[in-house]
Design an enzyme around this catalytic site. Structure first.
Site, PDB file in Angstrom:
ATOM      1  N   PHE A  13      42.977  33.985  40.136  1.00 33.65           N
ATOM      2  CA  PHE A  13      41.915  34.018  39.122  1.00 33.65           C
ATOM      3  C   PHE A  13      40.767  34.831  39.691  1.00 33.65           C
ATOM      4  O   PHE A  13      40.308  34.552  40.800  1.00 33.65           O
ATOM      5  CB  PHE A  13      41.382  32.614  38.794  1.00 33.65           C
ATOM      6  CG  PHE A  13      40.119  32.659  37.953  1.00 33.65           C
ATOM      7  CD1 PHE A  13      40.184  32.513  36.578  1.00 33.65           C
ATOM      8  CD2 PHE A  13      38.871  32.879  38.547  1.00 33.65           C
ATOM      9  CE1 PHE A  13      39.023  32.581  35.802  1.00 33.65           C
ATOM     10  CE2 PHE A  13      37.709  32.948  37.776  1.00 33.65           C
ATOM     11  CZ  PHE A  13      37.790  32.797  36.402  1.00 33.65           C
ATOM     12  N   GLU A  14      40.325  35.819  38.941  1.00 35.48           N
ATOM     13  CA  GLU A  14      39.120  36.552  39.322  1.00 35.48           C
ATOM     14  C   GLU A  14      38.503  37.096  38.049  1.00 35.48           C
ATOM     15  O   GLU A  14      39.216  37.598  37.186  1.00 35.48           O
ATOM     16  CB  GLU A  14      39.434  37.795  40.169  1.00 35.48           C
ATOM     17  CG  GLU A  14      39.899  37.562  41.574  1.00 35.48           C
ATOM     18  CD  GLU A  14      40.241  38.871  42.308  1.00 35.48           C
ATOM     19  OE1 GLU A  14      40.774  39.817  41.701  1.00 35.48           O
ATOM     20  OE2 GLU A  14      39.960  38.918  43.509  1.00 35.48           O
TER      21      GLU A  14
END
Ligand code: GDP
Ligand code: MN
Length: 349
Positions: A235-236
């Protein structure tokens, strides 16, 4: 139309605003997914959740990247699920192969040795190309050049809560460059010399170090050794322009020259995290507490019952990893002088 019961309570999270297209501006941003054709059903699940919880009201684009051409099933299924426009890109060979300076025999011996020691993905060539691509190239793919911000989505993730606001807008308006929801300690065996390479970079490029950096998040002894803390990069939400900056490119190229993507098994998570920790000021890194997330095997479930009710979350708060011993999020809060949410002590094991 029937009103949602919560819309009539004082805790109203603005239910009526959550129907239809969200008002307000859109940022110059896209979702991005690296995937194989065989990932189609796993990425379909991720997209469905991202759409249900957020993007159906925002309609951001989605870029898909692959080292091979995407097949028609992949394109059909993903296009049908994404509410924004979809784009499909192939990765140039130079971004998914061994650089000329890598000693192939040495790299092969490392893979055999790691296989014997049962290090996860230790024997894989493609995983190494993937980590190098995510570290140094995805943000300069021609399809990504049209955007300023990205949100990375992997196959088989879950989003447990509604997202009531535009995370891209938070990034832009609060001048954030990098964000995370989960952080943890890296397997030491995969990055034995990563910090040595980092120190070399710091010596060669002191001009790139941010004055108010997060070295304290990464090191417990003033930079002598790496404590293995990193943001989990599956996740970014982040700034593409930061990744395309001279500072980040110099960092990546310095690491790439040292060969650890192939002579060890450097992951893009510690690479991005060390870069964020050293090249950005503290207030440019954001923790998205409101984005409840799962990627095997860890969960981020927001602390605080009222928040979970307001956001219609379906995660079990007991699964929240934030305050457990193997998480680095506690340290992130300390380094940044942030108040920990009420009840965090009860979630420590
Ligand atoms: P893990 O999360 O570290 O276990 O690794 P994943 O298997 O989830 O891989 C990380 C990301 O890279 C996912 O989005 C995968 O779909 C993608 N990926 C991994 N290997 C390859 C590959 O060989 N080719 C392509 N095109 N994508 C890959
Ligand atoms: Mn994954």
């Amino acid at each position: 139309a029937k009103q949602h019961p919560l819309a009539m309570t004082p805790a109203d999270p603005g239910w009526n605003d959550l129907v239809g297209i969200a008002p307000g501006p859109r940022m110059n941003a896209t979702f991005v997914t690296l995937a194989r054709n065989s990932d189609v059903w796993d990425i379909a699940r991720s997209i469905r959740q991202v759409e249900d919880r957020f993007n159906r009201r925002y309609n951001y684009d989605w870029v898909f990247l692959n080292d091979k051409p995407f097949d028609s099933t992949f394109k059909k299924v993903t296009t049908s699920l994404v509410s924004g426009n979809t784009f499909y890109g192939e990765i140039p060979t130079e971004h998914w192969s061994f650089p000329s300076w890598i000693d192939q025999d040495k790299a092969k011996k490392v893979r055999e040795d790691m296989a014997e020691r049962k290090i996860i993905y230790g024997d894989s060539i493609s995983y190494r190309h993937m980590c190098r691509f995510e570290s140094g190239f995805f943000f300069r793919h021609p399809l990504m050049m049209n955007y300023e911000y990205y949100w990375r989505v992997e196959p088989s993730i879950e989003l447990f809560c509604d997202i009531h606001y535009d995370p891209f807008r938070v990034m832009v308006e609060q001048k954030k460059k990098y964000s995370f929801v989960l952080s943890l300690y890296e397997y030491k065996e995969t990055i034995t010399t990563l910090w040595d390479s980092t120190k070399k970079f710091m010596q060669n490029h002191p001009e790139h170090l941010a004055p108010d950096n997060s070295l304290k998040f990464l090191s417990d002894d003033g930079g002598d050794t790496y404590n293995l803390c990193h943001f989990w990069s599956n996740f970014e939400v982040g700034s593409l322009e930061w990744l395309r900056s001279q500072a980040y490119i110099d960092f990546f190229e310095s690491l790439d020259q040292d060969g650890g993507f192939f002579y060890e098994r450097w992951g893009d998570a510690p690479v991005h995290s060390i870069a964020a920790g050293l090249l950005l000021n503290k207030d440019e890194i954001h923790f998205f507490n409101d984005i409840a997330y799962w990627h095997v095997p860890f969960t981020h479930c927001p602390t605080g019952e009222q928040k979970r009710i307001d956001l219609r979350c379906h995660c079990n708060p007991k699964d929240n990893f934030d305050w457990k011993g193997y998480s680095c999020t506690n340290r992130f809060f300390d380094v940044n002088g942030m108040d920990k949410p009420e009840g965090y002590e009860n979630q420590q094991d």
